[in-house]
Design an enzyme around this catalytic site. Structure first.
Site, PDB file in Angstrom:
ATOM      1  N   ASN A  34       0.838  -1.197   0.000  1.00  0.00           N
ATOM      2  CA  ASN A  34       0.000   0.000   0.000  1.00  0.00           C
ATOM      3  C   ASN A  34       0.871   1.244   0.000  1.00  0.00           C
ATOM      4  O   ASN A  34       2.011   1.226   0.454  1.00  0.00           O
ATOM      5  CB  ASN A  34      -0.941   0.011   1.212  1.00  0.00           C
ATOM      6  CG  ASN A  34      -0.221  -0.342   2.500  1.00  0.00           C
ATOM      7  OD1 ASN A  34       0.520   0.460   3.047  1.00  0.00           O
ATOM      8  ND2 ASN A  34      -0.435  -1.560   2.988  1.00  0.00           N
TER       9      ASN A  34
ATOM     10  N   SER B 268      -8.306  -1.624   1.810  1.00  0.00           N
ATOM     11  CA  SER B 268      -7.797  -2.942   2.178  1.00  0.00           C
ATOM     12  C   SER B 268      -8.271  -4.041   1.232  1.00  0.00           C
ATOM     13  O   SER B 268      -9.460  -4.162   0.935  1.00  0.00           O
ATOM     14  CB  SER B 268      -8.251  -3.277   3.608  1.00  0.00           C
ATOM     15  OG  SER B 268      -7.763  -4.546   3.990  1.00  0.00           O
ATOM     16  N   GLY B 269      -7.314  -4.845   0.766  1.00  0.00           N
ATOM     17  CA  GLY B 269      -7.628  -6.066   0.030  1.00  0.00           C
ATOM     18  C   GLY B 269      -8.208  -5.887  -1.352  1.00  0.00           C
ATOM     19  O   GLY B 269      -8.654  -6.863  -1.959  1.00  0.00           O
TER      20      GLY B 269
ATOM     21  N   SER C 275      -6.524   0.366   4.257  1.00  0.00           N
ATOM     22  CA  SER C 275      -5.497  -0.657   4.429  1.00  0.00           C
ATOM     23  C   SER C 275      -5.361  -1.077   5.889  1.00  0.00           C
ATOM     24  O   SER C 275      -5.480  -0.263   6.806  1.00  0.00           O
ATOM     25  CB  SER C 275      -4.146  -0.116   3.937  1.00  0.00           C
ATOM     26  OG  SER C 275      -3.086  -0.921   4.390  1.00  0.00           O
ATOM     27  N   SER C 276      -5.072  -2.355   6.105  1.00  0.00           N
ATOM     28  CA  SER C 276      -4.877  -2.845   7.469  1.00  0.00           C
ATOM     29  C   SER C 276      -3.650  -2.209   8.125  1.00  0.00           C
ATOM     30  O   SER C 276      -3.500  -2.244   9.348  1.00  0.00           O
ATOM     31  CB  SER C 276      -4.745  -4.375   7.467  1.00  0.00           C
ATOM     32  OG  SER C 276      -3.668  -4.779   6.647  1.00  0.00           O
TER      33      SER C 276
ATOM     34  N   HIS D 191       4.532   0.752   1.784  1.00  0.00           N
ATOM     35  CA  HIS D 191       4.796  -0.520   2.472  1.00  0.00           C
ATOM     36  C   HIS D 191       4.598  -1.649   1.477  1.00  0.00           C
ATOM     37  O   HIS D 191       3.568  -1.705   0.798  1.00  0.00           O
ATOM     38  CB  HIS D 191       3.841  -0.689   3.652  1.00  0.00           C
ATOM     39  CG  HIS D 191       3.900  -2.028   4.309  1.00  0.00           C
ATOM     40  ND1 HIS D 191       5.080  -2.609   4.721  1.00  0.00           N
ATOM     41  CD2 HIS D 191       2.915  -2.920   4.606  1.00  0.00           C
ATOM     42  CE1 HIS D 191       4.822  -3.788   5.265  1.00  0.00           C
ATOM     43  NE2 HIS D 191       3.514  -3.998   5.200  1.00  0.00           N
TER      44      HIS D 191
ATOM     45  N   HIS E 254       5.684  -6.052   0.534  1.00  0.00           N
ATOM     46  CA  HIS E 254       6.293  -7.315   0.937  1.00  0.00           C
ATOM     47  C   HIS E 254       7.147  -7.812  -0.230  1.00  0.00           C
ATOM     48  O   HIS E 254       7.104  -8.979  -0.599  1.00  0.00           O
ATOM     49  CB  HIS E 254       5.222  -8.331   1.325  1.00  0.00           C
ATOM     50  CG  HIS E 254       4.590  -8.042   2.652  1.00  0.00           C
ATOM     51  ND1 HIS E 254       4.762  -8.850   3.746  1.00  0.00           N
ATOM     52  CD2 HIS E 254       3.820  -7.011   3.066  1.00  0.00           C
ATOM     53  CE1 HIS E 254       4.107  -8.343   4.784  1.00  0.00           C
ATOM     54  NE2 HIS E 254       3.520  -7.213   4.385  1.00  0.00           N
TER      55      HIS E 254
ATOM     56  N   ASP F  11      24.615   5.861  -3.222  1.00  0.00           N
ATOM     57  CA  ASP F  11      23.948   6.972  -3.915  1.00  0.00           C
ATOM     58  C   ASP F  11      22.742   7.477  -3.128  1.00  0.00           C
ATOM     59  O   ASP F  11      22.277   8.599  -3.339  1.00  0.00           O
ATOM     60  CB  ASP F  11      23.477   6.532  -5.305  1.00  0.00           C
ATOM     61  CG  ASP F  11      24.602   6.484  -6.320  1.00  0.00           C
ATOM     62  OD1 ASP F  11      25.629   7.153  -6.112  1.00  0.00           O
ATOM     63  OD2 ASP F  11      24.441   5.769  -7.335  1.00  0.00           O
TER      64      ASP F  11
ATOM     65  N   HIS G 277       8.857  -9.032   9.350  1.00  0.00           N
ATOM     66  CA  HIS G 277       7.704  -8.468   8.666  1.00  0.00           C
ATOM     67  C   HIS G 277       8.106  -8.093   7.236  1.00  0.00           C
ATOM     68  O   HIS G 277       8.136  -8.979   6.369  1.00  0.00           O
ATOM     69  CB  HIS G 277       7.154  -7.285   9.454  1.00  0.00           C
ATOM     70  CG  HIS G 277       5.871  -6.739   8.934  1.00  0.00           C
ATOM     71  ND1 HIS G 277       5.184  -5.724   9.572  1.00  0.00           N
ATOM     72  CD2 HIS G 277       5.140  -7.019   7.834  1.00  0.00           C
ATOM     73  CE1 HIS G 277       4.078  -5.441   8.891  1.00  0.00           C
ATOM     74  NE2 HIS G 277       4.037  -6.207   7.819  1.00  0.00           N
TER      75      HIS G 277
ATOM     76  N   TYR H 239      25.253  15.702  -9.597  1.00  0.00           N
ATOM     77  CA  TYR H 239      24.529  14.728 -10.423  1.00  0.00           C
ATOM     78  C   TYR H 239      23.236  15.341 -10.959  1.00  0.00           C
ATOM     79  O   TYR H 239      22.524  16.050 -10.260  1.00  0.00           O
ATOM     80  CB  TYR H 239      24.195  13.489  -9.570  1.00  0.00           C
ATOM     81  CG  TYR H 239      23.390  12.439 -10.320  1.00  0.00           C
ATOM     82  CD1 TYR H 239      24.023  11.444 -11.063  1.00  0.00           C
ATOM     83  CD2 TYR H 239      22.000  12.457 -10.291  1.00  0.00           C
ATOM     84  CE1 TYR H 239      23.293  10.474 -11.734  1.00  0.00           C
ATOM     85  CE2 TYR H 239      21.262  11.508 -10.967  1.00  0.00           C
ATOM     86  CZ  TYR H 239      21.913  10.524 -11.692  1.00  0.00           C
ATOM     87  OH  TYR H 239      21.188   9.576 -12.380  1.00  0.00           O
TER      88      TYR H 239
END
Length: 231
Positions: free
Chosen positions: A28, A44-45, A73-74, A94, A96, A119, A170, A228
């Site tokens: 999320n 959520s989901g 979102s949870s 966030h 996974h 960097d 996590h 840069y």
């Protein structure tokens, strides 16, 4: 009233599958409007292909729903804690993602092995330890935010300089001044995590990057002497 941050949050969330940072609904992004004291976050989901700007949920910095028909979102309370305590944050991502999550599950900081890492950071990517049983059994997502904040305080890290973390067992969190910067930092974390994994497979005794190279590469992109990119 909240159309701008809903649009930005939608755009940022749609970058996650494009960048290979999420599988199914495993992630999320939220985007804050500090002038209004709220943020927009993915519901959520809900599969990414079903998202719309209008489906984003508006939440205040205490985690209360302000506007939206769907459940947020949870991880919303984690986002809320970070926004409330870190005033310079304007977006949070966030995921996974595979390599970042593998390092989180290993409970290891990601060592600074190369210039790609340097960097963006002058330090290892930190990994907060797994939460205590009391925190887990309490208000879990709320406490996750404090697990991140407490680790930064203990390690004397500045959230404006280190814009990413692994939460032990996590997964990764990243943030920035904007939503899209938080997505960028999330992608950088995943790439650096993959590079570090391969580095240790090729040479388990690989040395950390020299301090001179860390300083050189970081300062090329950051600070008053940066050169840069285009002015």
């Amino acid at each position: 009233m909240y159309a701008a941050i809903k649009e930005e949050a939608y755009h940022c969330n749609m970058q996650l599958p494009k960048l290979g940072l999420v599988l199914f609904t495993f992630g999320n992004v939220s985007v804050a409007d500090r002038s209004k004291g709220v943020f927009a976050i993915k519901p959520s989901g809900v599969p990414y292909e079903e998202l719309t700007p209008e489906s984003m949920v508006i939440v205040d910095f205490d985690g209360n729903i302000v506007e939206g028909k769907l459940r947020p979102s949870s991880d919303t309370k984690t986002h809320a804690v970070l926004y409330k305590h870190w005033e310079g944050v304007g977006g949070i991502t966030h995921t996974h993602s595979t390599y970042g999550t593998a390092w989180a599950q290993s409970q290891r900081d990601i060592p600074i092995y190369g210039t790609t890492h340097a960097d963006h950071l002058t330090t290892d990517i930190p990994c907060a330890p797994p939460m205590s049983d009391e925190m887990i059994l309490g208000n879990y997502e709320y406490e996750t935010g404090f697990q991140i904040i407490n680790h930064f305080e203990q390690q004397k890290l500045d959230y404006k300089e280190v814009e990413m973390i692994l939460v032990g067992n996590h997964a990764p969190f990243a943030w920035g001044k904007t939503g899209i910067k938080s997505v960028y930092n999330s992608a950088v974390l995943e790439t650096v995590a993959q590079m570090a994994t391969l580095t240790e497979q090729i040479n388990p005794k690989a040395p950390r990057l020299k301090d001179a190279l860390i300083k050189k590469h970081y300062e090329r992109k950051h600070g008053g002497e940066a050169y840069y990119g285009q002015e």
